[in-house]
Motif scaffolding. Structure first.
Motif, mmCIF file in Angstrom:
data_model
loop_
_atom_site.group_PDB
_atom_site.id
_atom_site.type_symbol
_atom_site.label_atom_id
_atom_site.label_comp_id
_atom_site.label_asym_id
_atom_site.label_seq_id
_atom_site.Cartn_x
_atom_site.Cartn_y
_atom_site.Cartn_z
ATOM 1 N N SER A 1 -2.738 -33.752 -0.473
ATOM 2 C CA SER A 1 -4.138 -33.979 -0.122
ATOM 3 C C SER A 1 -5.052 -33.361 -1.171
ATOM 4 O O SER A 1 -4.633 -32.499 -1.963
ATOM 5 C CB SER A 1 -4.443 -33.370 1.247
ATOM 6 N N VAL A 2 -6.311 -33.763 -1.157
ATOM 7 C CA VAL A 2 -7.288 -33.186 -2.081
ATOM 8 C C VAL A 2 -7.453 -31.681 -1.841
ATOM 9 O O VAL A 2 -7.467 -30.905 -2.811
ATOM 10 C CB VAL A 2 -8.638 -33.928 -1.977
ATOM 11 N N PRO A 3 -7.554 -31.199 -0.604
ATOM 12 C CA PRO A 3 -7.664 -29.740 -0.406
ATOM 13 C C PRO A 3 -6.453 -28.977 -0.941
ATOM 14 O O PRO A 3 -6.610 -27.890 -1.522
ATOM 15 C CB PRO A 3 -7.781 -29.603 1.117
ATOM 16 N N ARG A 4 -5.250 -29.509 -0.782
ATOM 17 C CA ARG A 4 -4.060 -28.828 -1.303
ATOM 18 C C ARG A 4 -4.066 -28.827 -2.831
ATOM 19 O O ARG A 4 -3.692 -27.830 -3.452
ATOM 20 C CB ARG A 4 -2.786 -29.504 -0.787
ATOM 21 N N MET A 5 -4.502 -29.935 -3.436
ATOM 22 C CA MET A 5 -4.576 -29.967 -4.890
ATOM 23 C C MET A 5 -5.663 -29.019 -5.379
ATOM 24 O O MET A 5 -5.515 -28.388 -6.434
ATOM 25 C CB MET A 5 -4.843 -31.392 -5.383
ATOM 26 N N ARG A 6 -6.736 -28.887 -4.625
ATOM 27 C CA ARG A 6 -7.806 -27.961 -5.005
ATOM 28 C C ARG A 6 -7.275 -26.518 -5.007
ATOM 29 O O ARG A 6 -7.575 -25.733 -5.913
ATOM 30 C CB ARG A 6 -8.978 -28.089 -4.029
ATOM 31 N N ALA A 7 -6.456 -26.182 -4.026
ATOM 32 C CA ALA A 7 -5.853 -24.847 -3.977
ATOM 33 C C ALA A 7 -4.899 -24.636 -5.141
ATOM 34 O O ALA A 7 -4.812 -23.546 -5.707
ATOM 35 C CB ALA A 7 -5.128 -24.662 -2.645
ATOM 36 N N PHE A 8 -4.181 -25.699 -5.522
ATOM 37 C CA PHE A 8 -3.274 -25.638 -6.668
ATOM 38 C C PHE A 8 -4.058 -25.337 -7.945
ATOM 39 O O PHE A 8 -3.693 -24.457 -8.732
ATOM 40 C CB PHE A 8 -2.530 -26.973 -6.796
ATOM 41 N N VAL A 9 -5.158 -26.056 -8.162
ATOM 42 C CA VAL A 9 -5.980 -25.865 -9.358
ATOM 43 C C VAL A 9 -6.579 -24.459 -9.375
ATOM 44 O O VAL A 9 -6.704 -23.838 -10.432
ATOM 45 C CB VAL A 9 -7.084 -26.942 -9.424
ATOM 46 N N ALA A 10 -6.925 -23.932 -8.215
ATOM 47 C CA ALA A 10 -7.538 -22.608 -8.138
ATOM 48 C C ALA A 10 -6.616 -21.516 -8.664
ATOM 49 O O ALA A 10 -7.084 -20.467 -9.110
ATOM 50 C CB ALA A 10 -7.942 -22.296 -6.700
ATOM 51 N N ASP A 11 -5.318 -21.753 -8.634
ATOM 52 C CA ASP A 11 -4.353 -20.766 -9.113
ATOM 53 C C ASP A 11 -4.127 -20.833 -10.620
ATOM 54 O O ASP A 11 -3.366 -20.040 -11.169
ATOM 55 C CB ASP A 11 -3.010 -20.947 -8.394
ATOM 56 N N VAL A 12 -4.766 -21.789 -11.291
ATOM 57 C CA VAL A 12 -4.605 -21.943 -12.740
ATOM 58 C C VAL A 12 -5.748 -21.202 -13.424
ATOM 59 O O VAL A 12 -6.880 -21.685 -13.482
ATOM 60 C CB VAL A 12 -4.600 -23.433 -13.154
ATOM 61 N N ALA A 13 -5.462 -20.014 -13.949
ATOM 62 C CA ALA A 13 -6.506 -19.176 -14.542
ATOM 63 C C ALA A 13 -6.676 -19.403 -16.038
ATOM 64 O O ALA A 13 -7.782 -19.241 -16.573
ATOM 65 C CB ALA A 13 -6.188 -17.701 -14.281
ATOM 66 N N HIS A 14 -5.619 -19.765 -16.747
ATOM 67 C CA HIS A 14 -5.688 -19.961 -18.200
ATOM 68 C C HIS A 14 -6.653 -21.104 -18.511
ATOM 69 O O HIS A 14 -6.484 -22.219 -18.002
ATOM 70 C CB HIS A 14 -4.295 -20.279 -18.729
ATOM 71 N N PRO A 15 -7.696 -20.866 -19.320
ATOM 72 C CA PRO A 15 -8.718 -21.903 -19.534
ATOM 73 C C PRO A 15 -8.179 -23.187 -20.158
ATOM 74 O O PRO A 15 -8.641 -24.283 -19.823
ATOM 75 C CB PRO A 15 -9.739 -21.231 -20.449
ATOM 76 N N GLY A 16 -7.200 -23.060 -21.061
ATOM 77 C CA GLY A 16 -6.627 -24.257 -21.658
ATOM 78 C C GLY A 16 -5.810 -25.049 -20.664
ATOM 79 O O GLY A 16 -5.943 -26.281 -20.569
ATOM 80 N N ASP A 17 -4.956 -24.353 -19.904
ATOM 81 C CA ASP A 17 -4.142 -25.028 -18.893
ATOM 82 C C ASP A 17 -5.034 -25.677 -17.839
ATOM 83 O O ASP A 17 -4.773 -26.801 -17.397
ATOM 84 C CB ASP A 17 -3.199 -24.039 -18.218
ATOM 85 N N ARG A 18 -6.075 -24.962 -17.448
ATOM 86 C CA ARG A 18 -6.979 -25.493 -16.425
ATOM 87 C C ARG A 18 -7.696 -26.744 -16.923
ATOM 88 O O ARG A 18 -7.824 -27.733 -16.191
ATOM 89 C CB ARG A 18 -7.998 -24.409 -16.051
ATOM 90 N N ALA A 19 -8.145 -26.734 -18.172
ATOM 91 C CA ALA A 19 -8.826 -27.899 -18.727
ATOM 92 C C ALA A 19 -7.879 -29.087 -18.828
ATOM 93 O O ALA A 19 -8.258 -30.226 -18.530
ATOM 94 C CB ALA A 19 -9.404 -27.561 -20.102
ATOM 95 N N VAL A 20 -6.648 -28.833 -19.243
ATOM 96 C CA VAL A 20 -5.662 -29.912 -19.351
ATOM 97 C C VAL A 20 -5.379 -30.520 -17.978
ATOM 98 O O VAL A 20 -5.396 -31.748 -17.798
ATOM 99 C CB VAL A 20 -4.359 -29.383 -19.985
ATOM 100 N N ILE A 21 -5.106 -29.668 -16.998
ATOM 101 C CA ILE A 21 -4.743 -30.151 -15.670
ATOM 102 C C ILE A 21 -5.907 -30.889 -15.016
ATOM 103 O O ILE A 21 -5.732 -31.968 -14.422
ATOM 104 C CB ILE A 21 -4.250 -28.979 -14.801
#
Length: 344
Positions: free
Chosen positions: A122-142
């Motif tokens: 779901s979108v809320p579960r994916m939002r929680a997944f993204v929230a755990d990505v702190a590295h700015p490069g990894d976050r931008a890629v994902i």
């Protein structure tokens, strides 16, 4: 075929690729075959097997099993078919005595699901997944993958000139696109169809291909703009004069990200979330390709407009692309921004 007709080939893969060229196969096709077949050779060498001529059915089975640890079943099937065709051709011309891939491929045809039912996130579960990505490069890629539906190779091929953002980042200027097609269209990613693996684009030899037939202009929403701005503020100086948008901050500092690097990053986070298991198939594992599936499913459900989603994915006929390109400012962009899901 008699023994007198047999031929001796020092490099079977090179021989096969040369013959493919004689048969009129495109350079891009030959490059794809070479990448897979050289990888197969490397797999055999690691196990002390002296090349494809010495491989038996069990060695081929082990290679296919190793592919499943990294790729979706559809990709595994494609790579296996490349190897099977290679063996079949070399057997027909008398370079090999037999094709050990025959039974392997026949068995795969019975077991592979061409349209697997994928994990539902779901979108809320994916939002929680993204929230755990702190590295700015990894976050931008994902976030770029999740918000645009780009293929991993297309993401890796992006250069700074392909990005046009509407404002400046805190630490360095955000690029205004050098692409004519994106000028006057702020917050846009330009996807160039004319980039192929093994060919030079913007002064750099590329390792991946863009699988689009026409230019695609992708809208950038507020969340993605923020992630890209944060990345650009800390992005290291690139090794290439092409100025790749995404480059490594790990072992190969400043080098353009490769599809393999992106897959490793995504599967690492997915494994931590319990969404990836070694040996798991496309129905279970979350990979960069899964993000394209997520984008398609959720945006199509929200918009109800398959045409807009197909345009953004880059997999529609030329006449449809022309329609949506012409109406980009008042159709595609508006529909996208009104309906795209929030992940940050």
């Amino acid at each position: 075929m008699s023994s007198a007709d047999a031929i001796d080939v020092d490099d079977p893969v090179a021989y096969f690729l040369e013959d493919m060229g004689y048969h009129g196969k495109h350079e891009r096709t030959r490059a794809a075959y070479e990448r897979v077949l050289r990888g197969f050779e490397g797999f055999l060498a690691e196990r002390g097997i002296d090349g494809p001529t010495a491989a038996d059915r069990r060695a081929c089975l082990a290679w296919v099993a190793s592919l499943r640890e990294e790729y979706a079943e559809s990709t595994v099937a494609t790579y296996a078919s490349y190897c099977n065709r290679f063996y079949s051709y070399m057997t027909q011309v008398g370079a090999f005595d037999a094709n050990p891939m025959t039974l392997v491929v026949e068995e795969m045809d019975e077991t592979i699901d061409a349209d697997p039912t994928r994990r539902e996130i779901s979108v809320p579960r994916m939002r929680a997944f993204v929230a755990d990505v702190a590295h700015p490069g990894d976050r931008a890629v994902i976030l770029t993958l999740l918000k645009t539906g780009l293929r991993v190779g297309e993401l890796c091929n992006l250069d700074l000139r392909d990005l046009h953002l509407a404002h400046d980042a805190p630490a360095r200027p955000i690029p205004r696109s050098g692409r004519a097609g994106a000028r006057g269209r702020p917050d846009t990613i330009f996807v160039d169809p004319d980039i192929s693996a093994g060919e030079t684009a913007n002064g750099e030899l590329r390792a991946a291909s863009n699988k689009r037939k026409r230019v695609t202009l992708l809208p950038v929403d507020r969340e993605l703009r923020g992630a890209l701005a944060a990345w650009l503020a800390v992005r290291p100086d690139a090794r290439s004069s092409a100025e790749p948008l995404f480059c490594s901050t790990r072992d190969t500092w400043g080098a353009r990200l490769t599809p393999e690097m992106v897959r490793e990053t995504v599967t690492g986070y997915a494994r931590d979330a319990g969404w990836y298991r070694t040996g798991g198939g496309a129905s279970e594992n979350v990979t960069p390709h899964y993000f394209r599936h997520f984008f398609t499913t959720h945006l199509r459900d929200r918009t109800g407009d398959r045409g807009v989603v197909k345009y953004l994915r880059g997999d529609v006929a030329a006449d449809v692309i022309d329609t949506y390109t012409h109406n980009w400012g008042d159709r595609v962009r508006d529909v996208y921004l009104e309906n795209v899901y929030s992940l940050a």
